[in-house]
Write a protein that holds these residues in place. Structure first.
Motif: not given
Length: 348
Positions: A92-99, A137-141, A163-166
């Motif tokens: 979530s830390l990494v994905a949230g930064g990307v998002a 966070a991963l979804f939003l990234a 597709a990744g989000a799905s």
């Protein structure tokens, strides 16, 4: 990079507050374990044992409701990080930064303030779920860069990211449908149209996998019904059940009051999108609202609002002065809700 700086600073601040707050509320103990609450624990169960669940525990019929993206990433990170709770926090830390960076770019592309959009998201009362080992966070990234690519008419990139989000959440289905609307409203090059089928592939693949295990093509949907009672009802029935539940005196009554507040925000946001004629964003948010507000009772409405990136973009187009009042009003609620989550209460 400013958005990333805001994200990192907010994580450090949240770490400091929760370290002190948990010690004060529940005493000493395993701090990391406090983050493995509710769905975070279920993601770990799937990553560890698969969808059959822990053989030493009672069967959980709700596990197939969780799409495989988050458990798969958890399992990969666990190859180098031994603590499961820490794995979720790092993802979530990494994905949230990307998002956060993608949201800032999207807001600026739409003529708003990237800083305001990021602050609006991370100060929202249920933003604890961007920090915990949940899939938000991963979804939003993946979803926000997909939408930014679509707005730039980069359909191949948009489709692959979607597709990744799905693969992470069923919300990816709503994103895929909204991309079709966005494509139709643009001046499309029809040779790009086949790309829009790609975001549906993970859902089809996951349904095929579950059919092989259970014989049910909609096992993920029926798991939501079995695990949480998410059956479709008339909207007034859902409202009545939620309202009556919110009138109690226990801790869950507080949670249902949050659900009602979230529903009000959702309806206002949909009206705002309609007035501004943001048709594709309305489809994305409206399909989510329909799934949530036509359920037997409101569940996770405030948390799902985190995924409504069109809301943060709309707020980012207002005067930047509003963010001070927004932060003063909602920031303390976010901290309080984070502490509720870490003490085991339902937080949205």
């Amino acid at each position: 990079m400013k958005a990333l700086g805001i994200w990192v600073a907010s994580r450090l601040g949240l770490l400091l507050v929760t370290l002190m707050g948990v010690s004060w509320l529940v005493g000493t103990g395993d701090y990391l374990a406090r983050w493995k609450q509710w769905d975070a624990s279920l993601f770990v169960t799937i990553a560890t044992y698969g969808y059959a669940g822990d053989p030493a525990a009672a069967h959980d019929p709700g596990l197939p409701a969780f799409f495989p993206g988050m458990p798969a990433i958890l399992r990969l990170v666990h190859l180098v990080v031994s603590d499961w709770a820490l794995c979720g926090l790092l993802i979530s830390l990494v994905a949230g930064g990307v998002a956060a960076m993608a949201l800032a770019r999207l807001a600026e592309f739409e003529g708003g303030s990237g800083t305001a959009a990021v602050l609006a998201m991370i100060l929202f009362p249920t933003a604890v779920f961007l920090a915990a080992g949940y899939s938000e966070a991963l979804f939003l990234a993946l979803a926000i860069p997909a939408w930014l690519a679509a707005r730039r008419r980069q359909w191949a990139a948009a489709a692959l990211l979607a597709a990744g989000a799905s693969a992470v959440r069923i919300t990816g289905l709503f994103l895929a449908i909204a991309l079709i609307v966005e494509f139709a409203l643009s001046r499309p090059r029809w040779r790009d149209l086949p790309w829009l089928a790609v975001p549906f592939v993970p859902l089809i693949a996951y349904s095929w996998y579950l059919h092989g295990r259970t014989g049910d093509w909609l096992a993920w949907k029926h798991a939501q019904e079995a695990g949480w009672g998410r059956e479709m009802v008339w909207p007034w029935e859902a409202w009545r059940t939620t309202w009556n539940s919110a009138m109690g005196a226990d801790d869950f009554a507080v949670a249902f009051r949050m659900e009602i507040a979230g529903a009000v925000v959702a309806v206002v946001t949909l009206g705002w999108l309609l007035v501004r004629r943001r048709w594709s964003e309305f489809v994305y948010c409206g399909l989510q609202a329909g799934a949530l507000l036509l359920s037997a009772y409101y569940l996770s409405v405030p948390r799902s609002l985190l995924l409504w990136f069109p809301l943060w973009v709309l707020l980012a187009r207002l005067s930047t002065r509003w963010i001070i009042a927004y932060g003063l009003l909602l920031g303390p609620l976010m901290v309080l809700n984070t502490l509720r989550f870490l003490t085991g209460a339902w937080a949205g």
